[in-house]
Design an enzyme around this catalytic site. Structure first.
Site, short mmCIF file in Angstrom:
data_model
loop_
_atom_site.label_atom_id
_atom_site.label_comp_id
_atom_site.label_asym_id
_atom_site.label_seq_id
_atom_site.Cartn_x
_atom_site.Cartn_y
_atom_site.Cartn_z
N GLY A 112 14.72 -20.28 86.60
CA GLY A 112 15.86 -19.97 85.75
C GLY A 112 17.02 -19.49 86.60
O GLY A 112 17.72 -18.54 86.27
N SER A 114 21.81 -20.05 86.03
CA SER A 114 22.85 -19.32 85.28
C SER A 114 22.43 -17.86 85.08
O SER A 114 21.30 -17.47 85.39
CB SER A 114 23.09 -19.98 83.91
OG SER A 114 21.96 -19.78 83.08
N GLY A 115 23.36 -17.08 84.60
CA GLY A 115 23.09 -15.70 84.19
C GLY A 115 22.47 -14.84 85.27
O GLY A 115 22.92 -14.81 86.42
N ILE A 116 21.41 -14.14 84.88
CA ILE A 116 20.74 -13.19 85.78
C ILE A 116 20.16 -13.89 87.01
O ILE A 116 20.29 -13.41 88.13
CB ILE A 116 19.61 -12.46 85.00
CG1 ILE A 116 20.21 -11.49 83.98
CG2 ILE A 116 18.65 -11.77 85.95
CD1 ILE A 116 19.19 -10.95 82.99
N GLY A 117 19.55 -15.05 86.80
CA GLY A 117 18.94 -15.78 87.91
C GLY A 117 19.96 -16.20 88.94
O GLY A 117 19.74 -16.06 90.16
N SER A 153 11.82 -7.76 79.25
CA SER A 153 13.00 -7.44 78.43
C SER A 153 12.79 -6.08 77.79
O SER A 153 11.65 -5.69 77.54
CB SER A 153 13.16 -8.49 77.32
OG SER A 153 13.97 -7.99 76.27
N TYR A 201 9.74 -13.44 70.66
CA TYR A 201 10.34 -13.16 71.98
C TYR A 201 9.83 -11.83 72.52
O TYR A 201 9.37 -11.73 73.66
CB TYR A 201 11.86 -13.13 71.83
CG TYR A 201 12.60 -12.84 73.11
CD1 TYR A 201 12.77 -13.81 74.09
CD2 TYR A 201 13.14 -11.57 73.35
CE1 TYR A 201 13.45 -13.55 75.27
CE2 TYR A 201 13.83 -11.30 74.52
CZ TYR A 201 13.98 -12.28 75.48
OH TYR A 201 14.65 -12.01 76.63
#
Lengths: 250, 244
Positions: free
Chosen positions: A13, A16-19, A137, A150
């Site tokens: 992952g 994008s984002g955190i990765g 999370s 989730y």
């Protein structure tokens, strides 16, 4: 001094984002990164953003043959892994009464099964003394209406870190989960199925519940993951490392 | 450049053990550090070791007047304060059945009351970007025979960070708990001996006790902007001891 000099890191992952923010930070700290993601176009853009010392492999963590391909590339290019950031995740919103089997399976296929085999298949290449970071999370300890699959999948991830800490202790491999709170990433819009207005509303609502009064930035998560990846955290293992502005802590 | 360049820090219980290791690391990262402790000889030895960016103030966290002197010194010499590592702590075992009021008072005076006033009196000197770190313990979430007062006091410390994260909302000051497990400080090494250290180490997944420098590294992370989205957290630095 660079904290990850010459380390080889795999980030799922990672486009994008955190990765992506983490891949960028790892490279700044001296690492070589291999990032995976499902979409070629995003991976190319990510590689351009990271600029150097980056390899991309397209693949879906829920498909075991894709993972084999990822690690074949890692093996050919670097021959080893020092750091694994198992970060790929998915989660659409579905209330209990309306959730479908496909929703349930998709969430657990990516977040639980995908992460399990991401780690298992990395082991033959893993260096003793390395560091594994699993993206969980804050929802792993919270009740969030509509997020039950989730949140349950992320609680499973947190618990993987416990068992694997013991299973990998003789190889001196540390395993921690890292639990972000609400972060300014595209995921809220692109993967949850919310409209842009709904996503904005949800973001504002999350921020109001955070003791720090705001959402986090991907770079702030990247800094925490870098800490967990480095020798700075050499006596930290088996923990759930919350980076959530206090959301699930108070 | 260090990640604490130009920062001013206070470390209570800073003359020895974890506090001293954190002081060394903070200074390496560019900070000026006030160490606070009860014994002049230990403070003198620490300053001799730490160099010109360490300043010692003698006193006890359980004495409000001593804390006032500490912060008067910080104000006079530096004017502001960025980081407080409230690390001074005390605790001896006493099994249920033999616990005395003095034992409880002593433990809570240092670990709980002392921590509360260490922070309350620091606040007027602190501002946005400030970081407060409280020393908890793996004993705060586990049961250890004889440690009634100590473990309860450390559970209290963990919970202080929860309330304070809310009390400090809007100030830009973060507060987190650092909870060490078995740490090979000079004091612990002396008390445990070789065999004892091995036995303690064997209880953890990492199969060893921590070097105080490893705790200092985590304190530096919590003090720095690298942990900018973390508040009210408890960071266990215990080799996995209380995590499984």
């Amino acid at each position: 001094m660079k904290k990850l000099k010459n380390k080889v890191a795999v980030i799922t992952g990672g486009s994008s984002g955190i990765g992506l923010a983490t891949a960028k930070r790892f490279v700044e700290e001296g690492a070589h990164v291999v990032i995976t993601g499902r979409r070629e176009k995003e991976l190319k853009e990510a590689a351009a953003f990271i600029e150097r010392n980056v390899t991309t492999v397209a693949g879906d963590v829920s498909r075991l043959e894709d993972l084999d391909r990822v690690y074949a590339v890692v093996n050919e290019k670097h021959g080893r892994i020092d750091i694994l950031f198992a970060n790929a995740g998915a989660g659409t919103i579905a209330p209990l009464a309306a959730a479908t089997e496909a929703h349930f399976d998709q969430t657990f296929d990516v977040n639980v099964k995908g992460l399990f085999f991401t780690v298992q298949k990395a082991l033959p290449l893993f260096s003793d003394g390395g560091s594994i970071i699993l993206t969980s999370s804050v929802s792993n300890v919270l009740g969030l209406p509509g997020f039950s699959t989730y949140a349950a999948s992320k609680a499973a991830v947190r618990n993987f870190a416990r068992a694997w800490t013991l299973e990998l202790k003789d190889r001196k491999i540390r395993v921690n989960s890292m639990s972000p709170g609400p972060i300014e990433t595209p995921a809220l819009e692109t993967t949850t199925g919310l409209t842009p207005e709904q996503a904005e509303q949800a973001a504002a609502q999350f921020a109001s519940q955070v003791p720090m009064g705001r959402r986090g930035k991907p770079e702030e998560i990247a800094a925490a993951v870098t800490f967990l990846a480095s020798d700075e955290s050499s006596y930290i293992t088996g923990v759930d490392f919350a980076v959530d502005g206090g959301l699930a802590q108070v | 450049m260090g990640k604490l360049e130009g920062k001013v820090a206070v470390i209570t219980g800073g003359a020895t053990g974890i506090g001293r290791a954190a002081a060394r690391r903070f200074i390496e990262e560019g900070a000026f550090v006030f160490i606070f402790g009860r014994r002049q000889d230990a403070l003198d030895a620490a300053v001799a070791d730490l160099g010109p960016n360490a300043h010692a103030v003698k006193g006890s966290v359980s004495d409000e007047a001593d804390l006032d002197r500490l912060y008067a010194a910080v104000r006079a010499e530096r004017g502001t304060l960025d980081i407080v590592f409230a690390n001074a702590g005390a605790g001896s075992p006493l099994p249920l059945g033999q616990i005395t009021a003095e034992h409880i008072n002593e433990t809570f005076d240092t670990n709980v009351k002392g921590t509360i006033f260490t922070i309350q009196k620091a606040l007027p000197l602190m501002g946005p970007g400030g970081s407060i770190i409280l020393t908890g313990s793996s004993a705060g979430t586990t049961g250890a025979p004889g440690f009634t007062a100590y473990s309860a006091s450390k559970a209290a410390v963990r919970n202080l960070a929860r309330t304070w994260a809310e009390d400090l909302k809007g100030t830009g000051i973060r507060v987190n708990v650092l909870s060490p497990g078995a740490t090979a400080t000079e004091l612990a090494k002396e008390a445990l001996g070789e065999e004892g250290q091995k036995a303690y180490g064997a209880m953890t997944p990492l199969q060893r006790m921590a070097d105080p420098a490893e705790i200092g590294a985590v304190a530096a992370f919590l003090a720095s902007p690298d942990s900018s989205f973390m508040t009210a957290s408890e960071i266990a630095v215990d080799g996995g001891l209380a995590q499984l």
